[in-house]
Design a protein around this motif. Structure first.
Motif, mmCIF file in Angstrom:
data_model
loop_
_atom_site.group_PDB
_atom_site.id
_atom_site.type_symbol
_atom_site.label_atom_id
_atom_site.label_comp_id
_atom_site.label_asym_id
_atom_site.label_seq_id
_atom_site.Cartn_x
_atom_site.Cartn_y
_atom_site.Cartn_z
ATOM 1 N N VAL A 112 10.125 -3.813 11.225
ATOM 2 C CA VAL A 112 9.427 -3.088 12.184
ATOM 3 C C VAL A 112 8.989 -2.976 13.177
ATOM 4 N N VAL A 113 7.379 -3.427 12.917
ATOM 5 C CA VAL A 113 6.276 -3.932 14.127
ATOM 6 C C VAL A 113 7.509 -4.814 14.698
ATOM 7 N N GLU A 114 7.715 -5.751 14.747
ATOM 8 C CA GLU A 114 8.456 -6.467 15.093
ATOM 9 C C GLU A 114 9.041 -6.021 16.418
ATOM 10 N N ASP A 127 -1.420 -6.886 15.396
ATOM 11 C CA ASP A 127 -1.309 -5.618 16.087
ATOM 12 C C ASP A 127 -1.643 -4.370 15.273
ATOM 13 N N ILE A 128 -1.184 -4.519 13.626
ATOM 14 C CA ILE A 128 -1.487 -3.994 12.824
ATOM 15 C C ILE A 128 -2.690 -3.772 13.010
ATOM 16 N N ILE A 159 3.552 1.675 2.382
ATOM 17 C CA ILE A 159 2.628 1.262 2.405
ATOM 18 C C ILE A 159 3.153 2.242 4.485
ATOM 19 N N GLU A 160 2.253 3.016 4.498
ATOM 20 C CA GLU A 160 2.423 2.890 5.296
ATOM 21 C C GLU A 160 1.318 2.610 6.844
ATOM 22 N N ALA A 161 1.935 1.693 8.198
ATOM 23 C CA ALA A 161 1.586 1.157 9.113
ATOM 24 C C ALA A 161 1.386 1.837 10.074
ATOM 25 N N THR A 162 -0.003 0.832 11.216
ATOM 26 C CA THR A 162 -0.157 1.912 12.435
ATOM 27 C C THR A 162 -1.129 0.155 13.290
#
Length: 135
Positions: free
Chosen positions: A64-66, A74-75, A127-130
């Protein structure tokens, strides 16, 4: 912060260096927030067992981040929800290599919370990521 590194860990003077997470992060850029991701693959099939679900959940976060134009580095925050804190604690030694295989040696701020259950009955971890992305 350089243009390459948009975030950095914060460690108050005199505090011990934490292992496997940061106490705080400073970042600048666009914010990417994931929903709660679980340990299933792109077809909705769950991995079997806590560590395989953890690995798949981290793979999903990375994807998702990519897809949003970011990188693992960047997390800045991960919030973990686990249904069995005893299983989490019992797996700590084995979790390190699984985590590093997917996210490397990048350790953002983290919180781990035990919950009674998750929306997906087979899920053992969510897990949630920012992440904070350039520009």
């Amino acid at each position: 912060m350089s243009s390459e590194t948009l975030s950095r860990a914060i460690l108050p003077e005199g505090w011990s260096v934490p292992r496997g997470y940061a106490n705080g992060m400073v970042a600048e850029g666009r914010v990417l927030v994931t929903g709660g991701l679980v340990g299933w693959n792109e077809n909705g099939v769950f991995a079997r067992g806590f560590l395989p679900q953890l690995r798949q959940t981290l793979v999903n976060i990375k994807a998702v981040v990519e897809a949003g134009g970011g990188r693992v580095e960047d997390i800045v925050r991960l919030t973990w929800y686990v249904t069995d804190i005893a299983a989490y604690r019992a797996s700590l030694k084995e979790m390190g290599p699984v985590y590093r295989e997917v996210l490397g040696r990048h350790f953002p701020t983290m919180a781990v919370v035990q919950v009674v259950s998750l929306v997906e009955p087979e899920a053992m971890i969510e897990i949630e990521a920012t992440a904070v992305l350039a520009g």
